[in-house]
Each structure stands twice: as structure tokens, then as C-alpha cells.
Design a protein around this motif. Structure first.
Motif, PDB file in Angstrom:
ATOM      1  N   SER A 204      53.735  60.227  45.868  1.00 31.16           N
ATOM      2  CA  SER A 204      52.996  59.277  46.708  1.00 31.16           C
ATOM      3  C   SER A 204      51.493  59.522  46.646  1.00 31.16           C
ATOM      4  N   LYS A 205      51.006  59.939  45.468  1.00 35.14           N
ATOM      5  CA  LYS A 205      49.580  60.167  45.262  1.00 35.14           C
ATOM      6  C   LYS A 205      49.097  59.335  44.081  1.00 35.14           C
ATOM      7  N   PRO A 206      47.805  58.974  44.089  1.00 33.09           N
ATOM      8  CA  PRO A 206      47.290  58.198  42.960  1.00 33.09           C
ATOM      9  C   PRO A 206      47.201  59.055  41.698  1.00 33.09           C
ATOM     10  N   TYR A 207      47.723  58.528  40.589  1.00 35.41           N
ATOM     11  CA  TYR A 207      47.592  59.235  39.321  1.00 35.41           C
ATOM     12  C   TYR A 207      46.415  58.718  38.509  1.00 35.41           C
ATOM     13  N   ARG A 208      45.782  57.628  39.002  1.00 35.52           N
ATOM     14  CA  ARG A 208      44.572  57.150  38.348  1.00 35.52           C
ATOM     15  C   ARG A 208      43.786  56.291  39.332  1.00 35.52           C
ATOM     16  N   GLU A 209      42.455  56.523  39.390  1.00 37.77           N
ATOM     17  CA  GLU A 209      41.551  55.732  40.215  1.00 37.77           C
ATOM     18  C   GLU A 209      40.527  55.063  39.291  1.00 37.77           C
ATOM     19  N   ILE A 210      40.431  53.736  39.418  1.00 40.51           N
ATOM     20  CA  ILE A 210      39.600  52.964  38.491  1.00 40.51           C
ATOM     21  C   ILE A 210      38.547  52.208  39.291  1.00 40.51           C
ATOM     22  N   SER A 211      37.282  52.480  39.017  1.00 41.65           N
ATOM     23  CA  SER A 211      36.179  51.755  39.647  1.00 41.65           C
ATOM     24  C   SER A 211      35.861  50.506  38.820  1.00 41.65           C
ATOM     25  N   LEU A 212      35.711  49.386  39.515  1.00 40.40           N
ATOM     26  CA  LEU A 212      35.390  48.125  38.845  1.00 40.40           C
ATOM     27  C   LEU A 212      33.934  47.722  39.040  1.00 40.40           C
ATOM     28  N   SER A 213      33.120  48.615  39.593  1.00 36.18           N
ATOM     29  CA  SER A 213      31.704  48.317  39.798  1.00 36.18           C
ATOM     30  C   SER A 213      31.030  48.034  38.456  1.00 36.18           C
ATOM     31  N   GLY A 214      30.145  47.061  38.459  1.00 38.03           N
ATOM     32  CA  GLY A 214      29.460  46.658  37.244  1.00 38.03           C
ATOM     33  C   GLY A 214      30.147  45.537  36.498  1.00 38.03           C
ATOM     34  N   HIS A 215      31.353  45.181  36.909  1.00 40.78           N
ATOM     35  CA  HIS A 215      32.099  44.106  36.257  1.00 40.78           C
ATOM     36  C   HIS A 215      32.034  42.825  37.093  1.00 40.78           C
ATOM     37  N   PHE A 216      32.382  41.708  36.454  1.00 45.66           N
ATOM     38  CA  PHE A 216      32.412  40.408  37.106  1.00 45.66           C
ATOM     39  C   PHE A 216      33.698  39.687  36.715  1.00 45.66           C
ATOM     40  N   THR A 217      34.119  38.792  37.567  1.00 43.75           N
ATOM     41  CA  THR A 217      35.250  37.938  37.220  1.00 43.75           C
ATOM     42  C   THR A 217      34.794  36.884  36.221  1.00 43.75           C
ATOM     43  N   THR A 218      35.749  36.172  35.646  1.00 40.80           N
ATOM     44  CA  THR A 218      35.405  35.049  34.773  1.00 40.80           C
ATOM     45  C   THR A 218      34.898  33.889  35.611  1.00 40.80           C
ATOM     46  N   SER A 219      34.513  32.835  34.950  1.00 44.83           N
ATOM     47  CA  SER A 219      34.017  31.648  35.664  1.00 44.83           C
ATOM     48  C   SER A 219      35.081  31.015  36.541  1.00 44.83           C
ATOM     49  N   LYS A 220      36.377  31.374  36.328  1.00 48.28           N
ATOM     50  CA  LYS A 220      37.471  30.853  37.150  1.00 48.28           C
ATOM     51  C   LYS A 220      38.005  31.883  38.139  1.00 48.28           C
ATOM     52  N   GLY A 221      37.329  33.022  38.259  1.00 49.66           N
ATOM     53  CA  GLY A 221      37.696  34.004  39.269  1.00 49.66           C
ATOM     54  C   GLY A 221      38.657  35.070  38.814  1.00 49.66           C
TER      55      GLY A 221
END
Length: 569
Positions: A142-159
Motif C-alpha cells: 500500500s505504498k507508492p512505487y513511483r511518483e511522477i511530477s507533471l510540472s512543466g507539461h501541458f494538455t493538448t488543445s482538447k484537454g
């Protein structure tokens, strides 16, 4: 506050939009308006005015706090002049309200190079992912085996935003090594955490800043992710990416709504990364399934008193789409919400609760309260769990055993009447509320107190053990000698229920309209017999007087004389 609405098939003029809500988008109504209309609630915050993006379609709550699908957030429909992605007056974490839209955790073959996680922003526009994190949890610890930061990214023009294996087509915005996303039982959780990874400041399974989560499993491993389910998607079973549903690759796609933590919104479907989900047609609601018996573990101190809810319906009926919810009068909220799985058994029963042989058990630590309500709902899990503003099609059956006026007004369909278990009706034993098959659905008159009978026919009043009683109803007077009630009126229809309610208030021994139905039926039969006799008597009298007043004609007289002559011979 100006709120400019946009019909799914029309678009307001640019002048109107710019005049009322300058720099903002009109509110886009969903294509599937719910029965009974729609309601918009303020669910977001902003330092500026006139922005429909702070509203959301949610159940109406007049005089109460808005029932929003997630915590207060920034507007999700912003038009930025000049095409910039983030205006300077937004909070530091940018636009929020992201959802997990599609999940592929197990691709065919040994390469495991087609797995992905697809996010979506309800604005359907290009949005910054600054401060957004994805945590991949393992059910083993029940622990995270991977943590991923999405800072610096953007969605596409459709979200949309896609992260996945480096060989995935179309190419993901964030590439992951093969075999990164485990097959399960595991979980994927989405967070807003602008000051670092969610696990850095929270022990155990982080819940602060949680935006959405999906707990999934392989076949036969549904009990291995209980801790993850309890923390991330309480009251719900992990999703199964069943490899036998479709030929080839499959994904868990969001198909049934935009509420977070709602696993019933997902379906096994064809993978569509960075494209609109291809969803299967919804199953028709199961017909003929009703609440048959309810018992609380707190109604008596008997050692065999157990909490359970029994459903009854046509044998082998698939219960997919039905949600069983239990409300507590004291907590004024839902305490149990269980999406039903499997089918009605061969005898027509299905048991949820803490009894032997139950088809489903209550979530750990949950039970049927002393006073509350049990609802059988056919809708999205999130709407059923909320329990307010349910439509007639959503509310399949209900039993209210509470004096709470809010519960009665929102759930009861019979002018606020309820059923209260009567301990006197059962001598020194456990007690349940049982539906008798003779009566209508969603009516308090269908219920009575009895001994529990899970997996078998309910104990109901029987005409074989009936007794004849005469009731004389009249107005109350100061002196009993002055009473002169008019006993000529017959007790029929709704008056039977009123008499039963009055008797129950006096004795608290479990009397309901069921106990007077036999007498009411006898009165009706008696009336029919009397009417038929009167009609027969009237016809005979009419014939007699008609023949007496009208003399016979010559031909008839001649035949009569001829017949008399023959009889003399």
C-alpha cells in the motif's frame, strides 16, 4: 453573478458573451440532460467576477452547502486573450480539476510496451499541469512505487495528457520505461501538490490534494487491495481489466460521468489514447428487483441479531448498474454505498451484509444504523452515494425507518411516511423489517416487523390466522358516555393505512396496513356481492311488473288456451 449558458446545439453571439462575461467562455451544458432538468452549483473560487467556470452540474441543495463533485477549485473554462496558457492572477498550481480518463495496465504479449495513463481536463482546452503529480501504488505494501511530477507539461488543445511506454502510438508527452505500470492489484492516484511529492508530508496513503484515483486488479485478486480501496475509492471494488471482454488490447475508459473516485464510471473498452473514448452501450436497468428484507445489528441485543439487506427478484437477474446505499439519520449522510455485482440466485434472493452466505458484505466498520434508510439506486455511483435529487428512474426502491424529515422528503414517495421496527412483534428474538409480496413497491404499507428470514420467504400476515374485528371510529369527546360515533362508514383504501398507523401509535406492536388488508378485501367482496344481489332483484321486479302491466296479445292467448286444452286431455 452573470451566468451565460451554452446549449449543446447552439452558441451565443460573441457580443453577448463579451458583454456579460468578458474574457470567459459560456457554460457548456452536457449533451445528456438528466430527467427533471439540471442544477448548477458554485463549486470553484476565483479572485475575479463573472466566470461561469466556477459552476458545475450538481444535485440541488437549497439552504445547504453545495454538493460539489470535488473540493473548491479554480475556474475550468477560461479564455485567455492572446493565447497564453496561464494568466498571472491564477493560483501557483495553475488550472486543476484534472481526471483520470483512460488506463491501460496490461497489454497483450510479453513486451508490455503499450501501457499508458491518459488524463483529461474538463475545460477541453490546453491547460498547464504545474503542481500535478501521479502516484503509482502497489497493493503489496500500500505504498507508492513511483511518483511522477507533471510540472512543466501541458494538455493538448482538447484537454488530454498522455504518459506511457516509449513505443506507444501516438507518442506520449511523458515517456515511461516498459513494465513501469504494474498489472495489479494496484492503484493510480492523481494529486495537486504544488510544494513537492504528496508522500513527503503525509504518512500512509496520501489523501490531501487527491483529485482522482483508480484501483484496479487482476482476476481473483479483489481482496488484495482493500487498504488502497478504503483510502482512495471507499466502498467500491477494484476495477477488473478483463481480457475476455474484447479481442485484442483493452483499456479502462471513463464512460459514465465526470465525478472523481467513481469507479462505476469506467468500462472495459477499446483503447483510444488522445482521442474520445469509445464506450459500450449502457446495460438496461434490471427489472423486478426490490428490497425484500432489512435488519440492523443494533435493533435488539439478541445474539443472532445481524445486519443485512435482502433483495428479491427474478432468478439469475444480473444486478450490474444497481447501487445499494444506506443512510444514517444521526450522521445525516450516506454510511454505505455498494455497487452490486453478480446476479440474483436461483431462488430469487441476493444478500448484502454480515450474515452467513451473503453475496456481498458491508464495507469494514459499516452497518445498518438504528434509524435511517436503505435505497436501491440505478445510476452513477456518485449520484447514488449522494442520495439527493434522485429521479424516479434512479430510485428503484426505498425503505425509510427514520423520523428525519430530510430523509423522508428526499427519499420517500408516500408523503413522508416511514416504517419503524416493532420489537413487541417478535418474542425474545432478532427483528427485521420484511416486505410482503402482496403490496406495491416503494410503499410503507408493504412492510411489517418479523423474525429475520435471509435467503427464504418472508414471514407475512396470513389470512389463515386472521380474526374478525369490528372497529367503530368516531370523534373524541370529553365524556366517554357522550360518544356517539357514526359507525356506518366503511374503512377502505387509504383509511386502512390511517387506522393501522393509529393502532401502531397506541400499541407499538408492529401493526401495519397489511394486518387490515384482509378485512378491507372482505368488505370489498361483500360490497360486490350485495350489488350483484340488488341488481338481480331489480331485474326480477322489473320483469314481473312489466308483464303484469302489458296484456298478452291474441296470438299468445290462443296458444295458451290451446295448451290448456291439451293439458285437460
Amino acid at each position: 453573478m452573470h451566468l451565460c449558458l451554452l446549449d449543446p446545439e447552439t452558441k451565443p453571439s460573441a457580443n453577448l458573451t463579451e458583454t456579460l462575461i468578458p474574457g470567459r467562455q459560456s457554460y457548456q451544458l452536457s449533451n445528456s440532460l438528466r430527467e427533471g432538468g439540471f442544477y448548477l452549483s458554485r463549486c470553484g473560487v476565483a479572485t475575479w467576477a463573472r466566470d461561469p467556470g466556477v459552476f458545475w452540474e450538481a444535485p440541488q441543495t437549497p439552504g445547504q452547502p453545495n454538493q460539489c463533485p470535488w473540493p473548491k477549485s479554480c475556474p475550468h473554462s477560461i479564455v485567455i486573450p492572446g493565447g497564453t496558457d496561464s494568466p498571472p492572477h491564477l493560483p501557483p498550481w495553475g488550472n486543476s480539476d484534472f481526471l483520470i480518463n483512460e488506463l491501460n495496465t496490461d497489454t497483450p504479449g510479453a513486451a508490455e510496451d503499450g501501457e499508458y495513463i491518459e488524463l483529461w481536463h474538463p475545460s477541453g482546452r490546453r491547460v498547464s499541469l504545474q503542481g500535478i503529480w501521479i502516484l503509482l501504488f502497489s497493493a503489496r505494501n500500500s505504498k507508492p512505487y513511483r511518483e511522477i511530477s507533471l510540472s512543466g507539461h501541458f494538455t493538448t488543445s482538447k484537454g488530454y495528457f498522455l504518459l506511457g511506454s516509449d513505443r506507444l502510438v501516438p507518442a506520449p508527452s511523458l515517456r515511461l520505461p516498459p513494465n513501469t505500470i504494474q498489472n495489479g492489484p494496484d492503484a493510480v492516484a492523481l494529486y495537486r501538490s504544488p510544494f513537492g511529492p504528496p508522500s513527503a508530508t503525509q504518512r500512509g496513503i496520501p489523501t490531501k490534494g487527491l483529485l482522482d484515483a483508480v484501483v484496479y486488479r487482476q482476476r481473483g485478486s479483489d481482496k488484495e487491495a482493500q487498504e488502497l480501496s478504503k483510502a482512495l475509492t471507499p466502498g467500491q471494488l477494484p476495477l477488473l481489466e478483463d481480457p475476455e471482454v474484447l479481442p485484442g488490447d483493452e483499456a479502462l475508459s471513463r464512460c459514465g460521468g465526470l465525478y472523481p473516485f467513481d469507479l462505476s464510471a469506467f468500462s472495459v473498452a477499446t483503447p483510444t489514447p488522445l482521442r474520445e473514448n469509445i464506450c459500450p452501450r449502457p446495460h438496461p436497468p434490471p427489472e423486478g428487483v426490490v428490497i425484500s428484507e432489512v435488519a440492523s445489528g443494533h435493533w435488539t441485543n439478541h445474539s443472532q441479531q445481524r445486519a443485512f439487506v435482502e433483495l428479491h427478484g427474478p432468478p439469475m437477474t444480473n444486478l450490474r448498474g444497481l447501487v445499494l446505499t444506506v443512510f444514517d439519520q444521526e450522521r445525516s449522510r450516506t454510511v454505505i454505498a455498494v455497487p452490486l455485482t453478480g446476479s440474483i440466485d436461483h431462488d430469487g434472493f441476493y444478500i448484502v451484509g454480515n450474515v452467513s452466505g451473503a453475496d456481498q458484505t458491508f464495507p469494514e466498520g459499516s452497518t445498518v444504523p438504528v434509524r435511517g434508510a436503505v435505497v436501491l439506486c440505478y445510476d452513477l455511483f456518485s449520484f447514488c452515494r449522494a442520495g439527493t435529487a434522485l429521479t424516479n428512474s434512479s430510485l428503484r426502491d426505498v425503505l425509510v425507518f427514520s423520523e428525519n424529515q430530510q430523509l423522508l422528503s428526499s427519499l420517500s414517495t408516500t408523503r413522508g411516511r416511514q416504517v419503524i421496527p416493532a420489537l413487541r412483534s417478535v418474542e425474545d428474538g432478532p427483528v427485521s423489517l420484511s416486505r410482503c409480496s402482496c403490496c406495491e413497491v416503494r410503499s410503507p404499507s408493504s412492510w411489517t416487523s418479523s423474525s429475520p428470514t435471509p435467503h427464504s420467504t418472508n414471514l407475512c400476515p396470513s389470512s389463515a390466522f386472521s380474526s374478525h374485528i369490528d372497529l367503530c371510529l368516531g370523534p373524541l369527546s370529553r365524556d366517554w358516555q357522550e360518544q356517539s360515533g357514526n359507525c356506518s362508514g366503511l374503512i377502505q383504501g387509504k383509511r386502512v393505512a390511517e387506522v393501522a398507523d393509529y393502532l401502531e401509535q397506541r400499541c407499538h406492536c408492529g401493526i401495519s396496513a397489511l394486518y387490515l388488508q384482509a378485512s378491507a378485501l372482505g368488505l370489498q367482496i361483500g360490497l360486490i356481492v350485495v350489488v350483484l344481489l340488488l341488481l338481480g332483484l331489480g331485474a326480477a321486479l322489473f320483469t314481473y311488473f312489466y308483464r303484469k302491466r302489458r296484456p298478452l296479445d291474441y296470438y299468445t292467448m290462443e296458444l295458451s288456451e290451446h295448451a290448456e286444452g291439451l293439458s285437460d286431455l
